[in-house]
Design a protein around this motif. Structure first.
Motif, PDB file in Angstrom:
ATOM      1  N   LEU A   1       0.101  -7.438   1.987  1.00  0.00           N
ATOM      2  CA  LEU A   1       0.467  -6.735   0.752  1.00  0.00           C
ATOM      3  C   LEU A   1      -0.457  -5.574   0.448  1.00  0.00           C
ATOM      4  N   SER A   2      -1.626  -5.535   1.089  1.00  0.00           N
ATOM      5  CA  SER A   2      -2.541  -4.410   0.859  1.00  0.00           C
ATOM      6  C   SER A   2      -2.554  -3.423   2.026  1.00  0.00           C
ATOM      7  N   SER A   3      -1.665  -3.623   2.995  1.00  0.00           N
ATOM      8  CA  SER A   3      -1.574  -2.665   4.110  1.00  0.00           C
ATOM      9  C   SER A   3      -1.276  -1.276   3.565  1.00  0.00           C
ATOM     10  N   GLU A   4      -1.849  -0.276   4.208  1.00  0.00           N
ATOM     11  CA  GLU A   4      -1.697   1.103   3.740  1.00  0.00           C
ATOM     12  C   GLU A   4      -0.471   1.762   4.370  1.00  0.00           C
ATOM     13  N   LEU A   5       0.390   2.309   3.511  1.00  0.00           N
ATOM     14  CA  LEU A   5       1.556   3.060   3.957  1.00  0.00           C
ATOM     15  C   LEU A   5       1.420   4.499   3.469  1.00  0.00           C
ATOM     16  N   ILE A   6       2.167   5.400   4.090  1.00  0.00           N
ATOM     17  CA  ILE A   6       2.071   6.820   3.749  1.00  0.00           C
ATOM     18  C   ILE A   6       3.342   7.286   3.060  1.00  0.00           C
ATOM     19  N   ASP A   7       3.172   7.790   1.844  1.00  0.00           N
ATOM     20  CA  ASP A   7       4.290   8.358   1.086  1.00  0.00           C
ATOM     21  C   ASP A   7       4.188   9.877   1.155  1.00  0.00           C
TER      22      ASP A   7
ATOM     23  N   GLY B   1      13.612  11.048  -7.661  1.00  0.00           N
ATOM     24  CA  GLY B   1      12.822  11.968  -8.473  1.00  0.00           C
ATOM     25  C   GLY B   1      12.040  12.971  -7.659  1.00  0.00           C
ATOM     26  N   ASP B   2      12.140  12.891  -6.315  1.00  0.00           N
ATOM     27  CA  ASP B   2      11.501  13.851  -5.396  1.00  0.00           C
ATOM     28  C   ASP B   2       9.979  13.866  -5.472  1.00  0.00           C
ATOM     29  N   LYS B   3       9.354  12.812  -5.996  1.00  0.00           N
ATOM     30  CA  LYS B   3       7.895  12.782  -6.094  1.00  0.00           C
ATOM     31  C   LYS B   3       7.303  12.076  -4.880  1.00  0.00           C
ATOM     32  N   VAL B   4       6.080  12.495  -4.495  1.00  0.00           N
ATOM     33  CA  VAL B   4       5.345  11.809  -3.432  1.00  0.00           C
ATOM     34  C   VAL B   4       3.951  11.477  -3.952  1.00  0.00           C
ATOM     35  N   ILE B   5       3.398  10.359  -3.473  1.00  0.00           N
ATOM     36  CA  ILE B   5       2.108   9.881  -3.972  1.00  0.00           C
ATOM     37  C   ILE B   5       0.998  10.059  -2.951  1.00  0.00           C
ATOM     38  N   GLY B   6       1.336   9.977  -1.670  1.00  0.00           N
ATOM     39  CA  GLY B   6       0.316  10.020  -0.621  1.00  0.00           C
ATOM     40  C   GLY B   6       0.113   8.630  -0.047  1.00  0.00           C
ATOM     41  N   LYS B   7      -1.124   8.157  -0.029  1.00  0.00           N
ATOM     42  CA  LYS B   7      -1.396   6.811   0.465  1.00  0.00           C
ATOM     43  C   LYS B   7      -1.041   5.785  -0.609  1.00  0.00           C
ATOM     44  N   VAL B   8      -0.275   4.776  -0.196  1.00  0.00           N
ATOM     45  CA  VAL B   8       0.088   3.702  -1.122  1.00  0.00           C
ATOM     46  C   VAL B   8      -0.033   2.363  -0.398  1.00  0.00           C
TER      47      VAL B   8
ATOM     48  N   SER C   1      -9.954   0.547  -2.864  1.00  0.00           N
ATOM     49  CA  SER C   1      -9.962   1.234  -1.576  1.00  0.00           C
ATOM     50  C   SER C   1      -9.315   0.397  -0.479  1.00  0.00           C
ATOM     51  N   GLY C   2      -9.101  -0.892  -0.760  1.00  0.00           N
ATOM     52  CA  GLY C   2      -8.474  -1.771   0.215  1.00  0.00           C
ATOM     53  C   GLY C   2      -9.429  -2.797   0.826  1.00  0.00           C
ATOM     54  N   ARG C   3     -10.735  -2.578   0.665  1.00  0.00           N
ATOM     55  CA  ARG C   3     -11.707  -3.525   1.216  1.00  0.00           C
ATOM     56  C   ARG C   3     -11.881  -4.698   0.268  1.00  0.00           C
ATOM     57  N   ARG C   4     -12.563  -5.711   0.754  1.00  0.00           N
ATOM     58  CA  ARG C   4     -12.862  -6.880  -0.074  1.00  0.00           C
ATOM     59  C   ARG C   4     -13.894  -6.493  -1.135  1.00  0.00           C
TER      60      ARG C   4
END
Length: 553
Positions: A255-261, A285-292, A501-504
């Motif tokens: 669930l915390s894997s990084e995907l690219i928007d 809505g044509d919006k992008v966030i980046g890393k999610v 940041s995704g780390r523990r």
């Protein structure tokens, strides 16, 4: 004696009584009737004295019928009033209570809640007076203003009505619902009515046993026996995404894997006017966030990271995985499949979501519990047919994310039922199809809305706006007598604190920068020793400074 004789010779007058239960149960009963004829034959069904026990809950069924009708009528209001009957000739409504004489109405039609035809007699800023045969009715501005003006030329959008005279004129023949009767002033209070062109379906079942408590296959069975819950194949749009994300969890994602928007472009392999055709998918809505994170991508129903996920998994793997969930539709082996470009029934989608609600087990829908012959011999008896198609851990993680969809995503409206639930919206291109499928541990319900001949339902008629309110209306009644339950967490789940940041997380992290996340045990991030070591050094240094300052005091 004379009174008796007068009564004997007086003709019997029959008054039609509207049976709401028959109308509410029609789609369900017809589905069962066809099943029984196919299995036992019409002679046995109609003359064999069969006793048929259904899984239907009558209260759920009537609530489903009313919730679907209410939601479709609200959507019809937003789509706009199309004009008076004598200016809108096509009319396929057989329920309207009227006679050949426009100046009279049958006595048995003048019951409250009935829909009747009347003639506009007077129009003012505050109300419209309607002649109903020998009676009079009033349409008040408070009701008229809830509609939009749908008398438009092609491609225009419905507009707000600012005055009754914009849509009514003296002599207009209109349809109204008899809402109430004012005995003091001797007139009916009316609601404007218009036969919907859009339609839909609602299906609800026990996710553990598969027993179908309610099925409403359309706005009115008398107008169309086509059952949109089990016969209509429509694109599910984003409501298909949870199956894609479930496949990813089983392929090693967390669930915390990084995907690219981010923007994407793909050659379709075809040409238009000699030029290569390019597909450029977009988010709503044509919006992008980046890393999610994996979780955020599904909660916000982002298309672009979903396509990236699909690229990694491969469409063929997603298709194969969906077959385990009971999806039988033909699917193209390309990236659009992961955005729900296939055509499925509401029953298929409901069964697929049942996997998440039922600890990873697929259950077959049950409509008939038992059939007995006239002597009481049991001809058939249904038992749940369960198949483990994914792990309990994957099902729990998906339910957890779908609860987040309700809390802060596209399913926020569903919070209105007042208890924890999981769910997902679905909307296809140009708002052609709208879906909402949601569940609590004891009850799984799906709603589909759209035109029978696919076309745009109107701007912003998304799953959240067109379908979710129907789900909410049904579920509010359905859960009233059900205890609040939590989704059970299996032993193979580990919950830890994670830094943004995704780390523990470490003891040095600010509370605002950390949150809890769930993992299949063994897939959780390991502690970064360099970060943890620096943190421990900082903690010891701070403690030493504190001790020295206390010594000086």
């Amino acid at each position: 004696e004379q009174e008796l004789q007068d009564t004997i010779v007086k003709p019997i007058s029959l008054i039609r009584v509207h049976d709401s239960t028959t109308e509410a149960t029609s789609y369900y009963v017809e589905h069962v009737r066809r099943y029984l004829i196919k299995k036992y034959g019409s002679e046995v069904l109609y003359q064999g004295g069969l006793k048929v026990y259904l899984a239907m809950d009558l209260n759920f069924q009537t609530n489903a019928h009313e919730a679907l009708r209410k939601g479709i009528l609200e959507l019809t209001k937003r789509q706009g009033y199309r004009g008076a009957q004598n200016r809108d000739i096509p009319d396929n409504n057989s329920l309207i209570q009227e006679t050949a004489d426009e100046n009279s109405l049958q006595f048995d039609s003048m019951f409250l809640e009935n829909i009747v035809s009347g003639v506009v007699n007077e129009v003012s800023d505050e109300k419209v007076t309607v002649k109903l045969g020998d009676s009079v009715g009033i349409l008040e501005w408070s009701n008229i203003s809830t509609w939009k003006n749908g008398e438009l030329i092609k491609d225009e959008r419905p507009t707000p009505i600012t005055n009754p005279s914009e849509i009514f004129a003296k002599g207009d023949k209109i349809l109204v619902r008899l809402e109430d009767f004012d005995s003091k002033r001797n007139y009916f209070r009316l609601q404007l009515y218009q036969e919907p062109l859009v339609n839909g379906a609602l299906l609800a079942m026990d996710p553990k046993t598969g027993e179908v408590f309610s099925m409403s296959g359309g706005y009115r069975f008398g107008e169309s026996e086509f059952n949109r819950a089990i016969q209509a194949r429509r694109q599910p749009g984003s409501s298909f995404k949870p199956i894609v994300y479930s496949a990813a969890l089983d392929a090693g994602f967390t669930l915390s894997s990084e995907l690219i928007d981010s923007p994407r472009a793909y050659a379709t392999g075809t040409q238009t006017a000699g030029d290569a055709e390019i597909w450029t998918p977009k988010n709503y809505g044509d919006k992008v966030i980046g890393k999610v994170t994996f979780r955020t991508a599904l909660v916000k129903s982002l298309n672009l990271p979903t396509i990236g996920l699909c690229e990694e998994l491969k469409p063929e793997q997603v298709i194969s995985y969906s077959r385990r969930f009971g999806i039988s539709a033909e699917m193209m082996k390309n990236l659009t499949t992961c955005l729900g470009s296939l055509s499925v029934t509401l029953q298929e989608m409901l069964s697929a979501y049942g996997v998440f609600a039922n600890q990873g087990r697929l259950v077959k829908p049950i409509y008939v519990l038992k059939v007995e012959d006239q002597d009481g011999n049991i001809l058939e008896s249904s038992v749940p047919e369960l198949q483990q198609v994914t792990s309990e851990e994957t099902a729990f993680l998906m339910s957890n994310v779908l609860q987040d969809v309700v809390q802060r995503g596209t399913g926020r409206r569903a919070r209105a039922i007042g208890r924890p639930s999981a769910g997902k919206t679905g909307t296809t291109n140009d708002s052609v199809d709208a879906w909402y499928i949601g569940y609590i541990p004891q009850l799984l319900t799906g709603v589909y809305v759209g035109f029978d001949q696919p076309r745009n339902m109107g701007k912003s008629e998304t799953g959240s706006r067109a379908a979710a309110p129907i789900w909410i209306s049904f579920m509010k009644n359905a859960v009233a007598n059900l205890p609040t339950e939590q989704f059970p967490q299996p032993p193979g789940i580990t919950t830890i604190k994670i830094h943004k940041s995704g780390r523990r997380a470490t003891a040095c992290d600010k509370n605002d920068d950390i949150h809890e996340e769930h993992y299949k045990s063994g897939t959780e991030p390991v502690l970064d020793l360099s970060v943890s070591g620096n943190c421990m050094m900082a903690v010891k240094s701070a403690e030493k400074v504190k001790e020295e300052s206390e010594t000086e005091l």
